[in-house]
Scaffold this motif. Sequence first.
Motif, PDB file in Angstrom:
ATOM      1  N   LEU A   1       0.836  -1.203   0.000  1.00 15.75           N
ATOM      2  CA  LEU A   1       0.000   0.000   0.000  1.00 15.75           C
ATOM      3  C   LEU A   1       0.869   1.251   0.000  1.00 15.75           C
ATOM      4  N   ALA A   2       1.905   1.245   0.833  1.00 16.43           N
ATOM      5  CA  ALA A   2       2.812   2.394   0.898  1.00 16.43           C
ATOM      6  C   ALA A   2       3.459   2.645  -0.461  1.00 16.43           C
ATOM      7  N   ASP A   3       3.874   1.577  -1.141  1.00 11.08           N
ATOM      8  CA  ASP A   3       4.479   1.714  -2.470  1.00 11.08           C
ATOM      9  C   ASP A   3       3.482   2.303  -3.463  1.00 11.08           C
ATOM     10  N   ARG A   4       2.253   1.802  -3.456  1.00 11.36           N
ATOM     11  CA  ARG A   4       1.218   2.295  -4.366  1.00 11.36           C
ATOM     12  C   ARG A   4       0.889   3.761  -4.097  1.00 11.36           C
ATOM     13  N   LEU A   5       0.808   4.124  -2.811  1.00 15.55           N
ATOM     14  CA  LEU A   5       0.497   5.509  -2.448  1.00 15.55           C
ATOM     15  C   LEU A   5       1.625   6.441  -2.861  1.00 15.55           C
ATOM     16  N   HIS A   6       2.849   6.006  -2.632  1.00 10.67           N
ATOM     17  CA  HIS A   6       3.992   6.827  -3.022  1.00 10.67           C
ATOM     18  C   HIS A   6       3.997   7.048  -4.536  1.00 10.67           C
ATOM     19  N   GLU A   7       3.655   6.020  -5.289  1.00 15.77           N
ATOM     20  CA  GLU A   7       3.604   6.107  -6.744  1.00 15.77           C
ATOM     21  C   GLU A   7       2.491   7.053  -7.199  1.00 15.77           C
ATOM     22  N   ALA A   8       1.318   6.941  -6.584  1.00 19.99           N
ATOM     23  CA  ALA A   8       0.159   7.736  -7.003  1.00 19.99           C
ATOM     24  C   ALA A   8       0.167   9.160  -6.458  1.00 19.99           C
ATOM     25  N   PHE A   9       0.692   9.344  -5.255  1.00 18.01           N
ATOM     26  CA  PHE A   9       0.660  10.652  -4.593  1.00 18.01           C
ATOM     27  C   PHE A   9       2.032  11.006  -4.026  1.00 18.01           C
ATOM     28  N   PRO A  10       3.006  11.239  -4.878  1.00 20.91           N
ATOM     29  CA  PRO A  10       4.351  11.502  -4.378  1.00 20.91           C
ATOM     30  C   PRO A  10       4.431  12.758  -3.509  1.00 20.91           C
ATOM     31  N   ARG A  11       3.633  13.765  -3.816  1.00 23.18           N
ATOM     32  CA  ARG A  11       3.687  15.007  -3.039  1.00 23.18           C
ATOM     33  C   ARG A  11       3.087  14.816  -1.638  1.00 23.18           C
ATOM     34  N   GLU A  12       1.944  14.132  -1.545  1.00 24.35           N
ATOM     35  CA  GLU A  12       1.259  13.972  -0.264  1.00 24.35           C
ATOM     36  C   GLU A  12       1.929  12.940   0.637  1.00 24.35           C
ATOM     37  N   CYS A  13       2.516  11.901   0.051  1.00 28.58           N
ATOM     38  CA  CYS A  13       3.027  10.794   0.854  1.00 28.58           C
ATOM     39  C   CYS A  13       4.539  10.603   0.771  1.00 28.58           C
ATOM     40  N   HIS A  14       5.205  11.344  -0.083  1.00 28.59           N
ATOM     41  CA  HIS A  14       6.622  11.096  -0.328  1.00 28.59           C
ATOM     42  C   HIS A  14       7.470  11.176   0.934  1.00 28.59           C
ATOM     43  N   GLN A  15       7.439  12.286   1.607  1.00 26.88           N
ATOM     44  CA  GLN A  15       8.301  12.469   2.774  1.00 26.88           C
ATOM     45  C   GLN A  15       7.986  11.473   3.880  1.00 26.88           C
ATOM     46  N   GLN A  16       6.704  11.308   4.176  1.00 26.81           N
ATOM     47  CA  GLN A  16       6.319  10.430   5.273  1.00 26.81           C
ATOM     48  C   GLN A  16       6.686   8.978   4.983  1.00 26.81           C
ATOM     49  N   LEU A  17       6.381   8.491   3.794  1.00 27.07           N
ATOM     50  CA  LEU A  17       6.653   7.093   3.475  1.00 27.07           C
ATOM     51  C   LEU A  17       8.136   6.849   3.262  1.00 27.07           C
ATOM     52  N   ARG A  18       8.843   7.832   2.779  1.00 27.22           N
ATOM     53  CA  ARG A  18      10.283   7.682   2.609  1.00 27.22           C
ATOM     54  C   ARG A  18      10.956   7.540   3.968  1.00 27.22           C
ATOM     55  N   ARG A  19      10.530   8.350   4.928  1.00 31.40           N
ATOM     56  CA  ARG A  19      11.102   8.240   6.273  1.00 31.40           C
ATOM     57  C   ARG A  19      10.778   6.895   6.914  1.00 31.40           C
ATOM     58  N   ALA A  20       9.579   6.384   6.642  1.00 29.03           N
ATOM     59  CA  ALA A  20       9.176   5.106   7.236  1.00 29.03           C
ATOM     60  C   ALA A  20      10.007   3.956   6.683  1.00 29.03           C
TER      61      ALA A  20
END
Length: 157
Positions: free
Chosen positions: A136-155
């Motif tokens: 899910l995190a991978d899919r979200l990062h792909e679809a919404f890099p601006r909204e989820c990029h920083q948070q998911l990258r840190r995780a």
Amino acid sequence: MSRTWVLISDAARARLFEVAEHDGMTEIACYSNPSRRSMTHNKADHSPSRTHDSHGPGRHIIEVHTSSREKSERQFASSIVEALEHGIAQHQCGRLILVAPPHFLGVLHAKLTPSLEKVMVGEIHNDLVSCSTQELADRLHEAFPRECHQQLRRAAL
């Protein structure tokens, strides 16, 4: 507010995740629609009935009433929207992303309130409710890099 909520749902089950700045992606709630899980597909619920005219040979189509399946989906969507609305009112979330199959996404859209529409930043038209958190995190990062990029990258670090 730096928190993003992600609702991953279908007509039988929903998972609510929080993507927070320092905590990554965490599942914070899970909802189920037990009446939808136990339903079997009933063709009679989806096809119009025909009846004979009481005076003569004419036949008319009778409007199909809302099926129990549709009622169950709408009630489930209402309960999910109510929970999301409560979170918005409590300032627990600043952004919302919806992920659901196209049909159920339409049911959810019909129930959305103006305050939820205001914080919605996007949606994905797929059934991902059974995916792992990492997928899910991978899919979200792909679809919404601006909204989820920083948070998911840190995780992921």
